[in-house]
Design an enzyme around this catalytic site. Structure first.
Site, PDB file in Angstrom:
ATOM      1  N   ASP A 122      43.264  43.673  36.151  1.00  0.00           N
ATOM      2  CA  ASP A 122      42.143  43.190  36.972  1.00  0.00           C
ATOM      3  C   ASP A 122      42.308  41.679  37.183  1.00  0.00           C
ATOM      4  OD1 ASP A 122      39.677  43.360  38.267  1.00  0.00           O
ATOM      5  OD2 ASP A 122      38.510  43.086  36.425  1.00  0.00           O
ATOM      6  N   HIS A 169      30.321  38.753  40.283  1.00  0.00           N
ATOM      7  CA  HIS A 169      30.500  39.324  38.947  1.00  0.00           C
ATOM      8  C   HIS A 169      29.299  39.003  38.057  1.00  0.00           C
ATOM      9  CE1 HIS A 169      34.959  39.057  39.979  1.00  0.00           C
ATOM     10  NE2 HIS A 169      34.675  40.339  39.859  1.00  0.00           N
ATOM     11  N   GLY A 170      29.097  39.827  37.033  1.00  0.00           N
ATOM     12  CA  GLY A 170      28.078  39.517  36.035  1.00  0.00           C
ATOM     13  C   GLY A 170      26.739  40.150  36.360  1.00  0.00           C
TER      14      GLY A 170
END
Ligand code: G3H
Ligand code: 13P
Ligand code: ZN
Length: 350
Positions: free
Chosen positions: A83, A189-190
């Site tokens: 990734d 993200h997140g």
């Protein structure tokens, strides 16, 4: 079954009109949770490791844990994916280790923070594609830049600054020959993606649909695709956590994406929340406990539950026996002969 090509998993997903979750792992319990979910739902799987995960676990451990998964569950096709590779060297080292797929995220420079120019992105991605395809390894590229509000890979910001331009996506696919393409449509993200349930002003599904129309032969990838379910947030907070109210990507938007060319859906945060909530609950309710099995077992079960649910929602459930996985050598031969070429000018002509 040996580890299989991600390209084949995605080609089959395209034929079947479903998506495949790509779940991040850092340790044995997460790999076991994914495999248990795959067996439960009869799904092919993509297991992915970020650079941080490879460093945390010492990647050879992760590789051998995934080989153990393949040995224990020969009926499940497993692709092992790097990734957010930040450079040619990172992708090369993943291939040397035995990953069957890599992401060259050339949308950012090698520091993983500064947006790269289009030409820099094309150049490094093309180099990875040449090297990888000779070896039968799949390549995912990225065009446009995701937001990255907290940890993880990203340029910071809300995710709206660098939405993918459809024209650039087409040129990028033509010049690099990537198998799969991550696009930026407003996700990040997140946990902190959106401050309310996202609508078209912040989550640009129309851009995704347009890109798919223009690039029907390139598998699209949605990053930052955790849904950050309220019930998982609540469990974390109920047992001493301090998460602020937040919204992720609704599953129905991902399903709209799947109807429009999305074949790989990246999920990490939801699993982090599921495991953390389960661990917090045990330690909160039983402060006397200190055997890690007392909290890792429920944590693993919580992740399995989430992954199984996503496998059903993405449509991959039931598909693990649909096809005979090709060897990596056969896939390499497919690239050499041009049969697996995705460049729009060639793929369209076939
Ligand atoms: O790309 C983001 C994934 O959630 C991986 O995160 O770099 O903290 O392992 P990480
Ligand atoms: P989430 O943070 O939304 O889970 O995204 C994970 C991801 O995109 C990994 O590459
Ligand atoms: Zn990502």
């Amino acid at each position: 079954m040996p580890l299989v090509s991600m390209r084949q998993l995605l080609d089959e997903a395209a034929k079947g009109g479903y998506g495949v979750g790509a779940f991040n792992v850092n340790d044995m319990e997460q790999i076991q949770a994914i495999m248990a979910a795959a067996v439960e739902t009869k799904s092919p799987v993509i297991i992915q490791a970020s650079r941080g995960a490879r460093q945390f676990a010492q990647d050879r451990y992760l590789y051998h844990l995934i080989l153990a998964a393949a040995e224990l569950h020969p009926e499940v096709p497993i692709a092992m994916h790097q990734d957010h590779g930040n450079s040619f060297e990172t992708c090369k080292s993943a291939m040397e280790l035995g990953f069957t797929s890599v992401m060259m995220d050339g949308s950012l420079q090698a520091d993983g923070k500064t947006p790269a120019s289009f030409e820099e992105n094309v150049e490094v991605t093309r180099r990875v594609v040449d090297y990888a395809h000779e070896r039968g390894v799949t390549v995912e590229g990225e065009i446009g830049v995701l937001g990255g509000i907290e940890d993880g890979h990203g340029a910071g910001g809300t995710g709206l600054e660098h939405i993918t331009e459809p024209d650039q996506a087409v040129e990028f696919a033509e010049r690099t020959g990537v198998d799969a393409l991550a696009i930026a449509i407003g996700t990040s993200h997140g946990a902190y993606k959106f401050t309310k349930k996202p609508d078209g002003s912040v989550l640009k599904m129309d851009v995704l649909i347009e890109i798919h129309k223009r690039l029907p032969h390139t598998h699209l990838v949605m990053h930052g695709s955790s849904s950050v379910p309220k019930d998982l947030q609540d469990i974390v907070n109920q047992y001493g956590g301090k998460l602020k109210e937040t919204w992720g990507v609704p599953v129905e938007e991902i399903q709209l994406g799947i109807r429009n060319g999305v074949r790989k859906i990246n999920v990490d945060t939801d699993n982090r929340l599921a495991m953390t909530g389960a661990i917090r609950k045990v330690l909160w309710e039983h402060p006397e406990k200190f055997d890690l099995r007392d909290y890792m077992k429920p944590a693993r079960e919580a992740m399995q539950k989430l992954v199984s649910q996503r496998m059903r929602e993405f449509g991959q459930a039931g598909h693990f026996g649909d096809y005979k996985p090709a060897s990596i050598e056969e896939i390499a031969a497919g690239y050499r002969s041009g049969k697996l070429d995705t460049r729009p000018s060639l793929a369209g002509a076939r």
